[in-house]
Design an enzyme around this catalytic site. Structure first.
Site, short mmCIF file in Angstrom:
data_model
loop_
_atom_site.label_atom_id
_atom_site.label_comp_id
_atom_site.label_asym_id
_atom_site.label_seq_id
_atom_site.Cartn_x
_atom_site.Cartn_y
_atom_site.Cartn_z
CB SER A 13 -0.77 0.07 0.52
OG SER A 13 0.00 0.53 2.68
CG HIS A 110 8.82 0.73 12.87
ND1 HIS A 110 8.85 -0.21 12.24
CD2 HIS A 110 8.65 1.12 14.07
CE1 HIS A 110 9.26 -0.62 13.80
NE2 HIS A 110 8.86 0.19 14.73
C1 GAR Z 1 3.63 -0.77 6.82
O1 GAR Z 1 2.65 -0.41 7.28
C2 GAR Z 1 5.12 -0.69 7.39
O2 GAR Z 1 5.02 0.94 8.11
C3 GAR Z 1 5.68 -1.34 7.92
O3 GAR Z 1 4.93 -2.58 6.74
C4 GAR Z 1 3.45 -2.11 6.27
C5 GAR Z 1 3.86 -2.61 5.10
O4 GAR Z 1 2.67 -2.76 4.37
N1 GAR Z 1 6.65 -1.92 8.44
C6 GAR Z 1 7.59 -2.03 9.07
O5 GAR Z 1 6.80 -3.41 10.44
C7 GAR Z 1 9.02 -1.71 9.68
N2 GAR Z 1 9.58 -3.01 10.72
P1 GAR Z 1 2.17 -2.55 2.79
O6 GAR Z 1 3.44 -3.76 2.43
O7 GAR Z 1 0.97 -1.97 2.82
O8 GAR Z 1 3.14 -1.13 2.60
#
Ligand code: GAR
Length: 209
Positions: A13, A110
């Site tokens: 996303s 994060h």
């Molecule tokens: C996001 O919320 C990001 O902040 C988190 O993973 C998600 C990925 O969502 N990252 C971490 O936890 C890193 N330690 P997405 O694939 O939909 O962008």
């Protein structure tokens, strides 16, 4: 043009939000040159296809070491003259192969107010702890786990009756705004790192710290 590579492992996303910002010219003129993904079945790979963004997809298991696949990644980043690496749900620690070469040009998002709740499932960690305030952090990446210098943060209240779902939704809403904004600062040359000190000049940062 200012060229970014997005590294992602999952849903994508944030990748999607960055791509849409690039397409509507709200990413400071930056363009996504490459998606790097360590999971061939991840939804983010399909998003890249649909958006016509080149992807380098690999399986860590095919390599002898983390350093080996990171050297391969660096070759591709150099070929494309990537200016900034943007980690967006890339669930793997980076080695010095990438961290050293891209120091000051490598950022992560994060889902907590670091240094609280580093590592996996920060959203679940915050809810389990019972904090009343959490948020989202964008920071430079160093050798540690979510320990690099902080560029921007936004707070989110955790209300009573908050569920993992409602809180995750709030986090993702903030991320969709915050990450493209910070990347646009980089594209415009507003962000500098000296030692551990981060300076953001010219940008309107009042909502982000
Ligand atoms: C996001 O919320 C990001 O902040 C988190 O993973 C998600 C990925 O969502 N990252 C971490 O936890 C890193 N330690 P997405 O694939 O939909 O962008």
């Amino acid at each position: 043009t200012f060229r970014i590579a997005v590294f992602a492992s999952g849903e994508g996303s944030n990748f999607q939000a960055l791509a849409e910002a690039a397409n509507t010219d709200t990413l400071g003129g930056a363009k996504i040159a490459l998606l790097v993904c360590d999971k061939p079945s991840a939804p983010v790979v399909r998003r890249a296809e649909q958006l016509g963004i080149p992807a380098y997809v690999f399986k860590p298991k095919d390599y002898d070491s983390r350093e080996a696949y990171e050297r391969e990644i660096v070759m591709r980043l150099e070929e494309l003259q990537v200016d900034l690496i943007v980690l967006a749900g890339y669930m793997r620690l980076l080695t010095p192969v990438i961290v050293h070469q891209y120091r000051g040009r490598l950022i992560n998002i994060h889902p907590s107010l670091l240094p609280a709740f580093p590592g996996k499932d920060a959203i679940g960690q915050a809810l389990a702890y019972g904090v009343k305030l959490s948020g989202v952090t964008v920071h430079f990446v160093d050798e540690g786990m979510d320990t690099g210098p902080i560029i921007a943060q936004r707070a989110i209240d955790i209300v009573s009756g908050e569920t993992a779902e409602s809180f995750a939704q709030a986090v993702h809403g903030i991320e969709r705004e915050l990450y493209p904004t910070v990347v646009s600062w980089f594209a415009q040359g507003f962000v500098r790192l000296e030692g551990r000190e981060v300076t953001v000049t010219q940008a309107d940062t009042k909502d982000y710290r």
